[in-house]
Design a protein around this motif. Structure first.
Motif, short mmCIF file in Angstrom:
data_model
loop_
_atom_site.label_atom_id
_atom_site.label_comp_id
_atom_site.label_asym_id
_atom_site.label_seq_id
_atom_site.Cartn_x
_atom_site.Cartn_y
_atom_site.Cartn_z
N UNK A 1 0.81 -1.22 0.00
CA UNK A 1 0.00 0.00 0.00
C UNK A 1 0.84 1.27 0.00
N UNK A 2 2.15 1.12 -0.09
CA UNK A 2 3.06 2.25 -0.22
C UNK A 2 4.06 1.95 -1.34
N UNK A 3 3.57 1.82 -2.59
CA UNK A 3 4.47 1.41 -3.68
C UNK A 3 5.56 2.43 -4.00
N UNK B 1 8.61 5.67 4.23
CA UNK B 1 9.70 4.84 4.74
C UNK B 1 10.26 5.35 6.07
N UNK B 2 10.07 6.62 6.35
CA UNK B 2 10.62 7.21 7.57
C UNK B 2 9.84 6.80 8.82
N UNK B 3 8.66 6.22 8.64
CA UNK B 3 7.85 5.82 9.79
C UNK B 3 8.25 4.41 10.21
N UNK B 4 8.89 4.33 11.35
CA UNK B 4 9.33 3.04 11.88
C UNK B 4 8.47 2.71 13.09
N UNK B 5 7.54 1.78 12.93
CA UNK B 5 6.65 1.47 14.05
C UNK B 5 6.62 -0.01 14.37
N UNK B 6 7.66 -0.74 14.00
CA UNK B 6 7.70 -2.14 14.39
C UNK B 6 8.31 -2.24 15.79
N UNK B 7 8.05 -3.34 16.44
CA UNK B 7 8.54 -3.57 17.81
C UNK B 7 10.06 -3.45 17.87
N UNK B 8 10.74 -4.05 16.90
CA UNK B 8 12.21 -4.05 16.89
C UNK B 8 12.79 -2.65 16.68
N UNK B 9 12.05 -1.78 16.00
CA UNK B 9 12.53 -0.41 15.77
C UNK B 9 12.21 0.51 16.93
N UNK B 10 11.36 0.05 17.86
CA UNK B 10 10.89 0.90 18.94
C UNK B 10 11.45 0.49 20.30
#
Length: 130
Positions: free
Chosen positions: A10-12, A17-26
């Motif tokens: 949904x983001x072709x 890309x600057x939005x990091x919201x995964x557990x590992x990134x947080x």
């Protein structure tokens, strides 16, 4: 058009890309400071579940209205550029062309004779190095 949407990617164009919201990134634990394994696993599940539920809730409540708002904003912006900005720039370009001709005529009439005279006057100066 809606039938052709890619429901997986949904983001072709990678505009978010600057939005990091995964557990590992947080959330990350450094070596030597680890929680109990069941706490770490359940923290992961709570983080992902809470993030997913909250995002889906917010998009269900606000997503359609916000999409409509931005659609209208970009439609107004396109309308403004097509019907106002571009014709104004074209008219300004035409006016500048006329003013450039007036300026050129004035420079040729008033400044060119003075510049030619000064050029002839200074062309007779001879410099000698000793």
């Amino acid at each position: 058009m809606a039938d052709q949407l890619d429901m997986e990617n949904r983001d072709p164009n990678s505009i978010n890309d600057h939005i990091k919201i995964s557990f590992e990134d947080t959330i990350a634990e450094v070596p030597g400071a680890h929680a109990i394994d069941c706490v770490w696993r359940n923290s992961y599940r709570c983080f992902e579940g809470g993030k997913s539920c909250c995002y889906k809730f917010l998009t269900a409540i606000c997503g359609i209205c916000i999409a409509l708002y931005w659609g209208c904003c970009f439609a107004c912006l396109a309308f403004e550029h097509i019907w106002c900005v571009t014709p104004s720039l074209s008219a300004f370009r035409i006016e500048c062309g006329a003013w450039r001709k007036y300026y050129s005529i004035c420079m040729d009439c008033f400044c060119a004779p003075c510049c030619e005279t000064m050029g002839l006057f200074f062309s007779n100066i001879k410099v000698q190095n000793k």
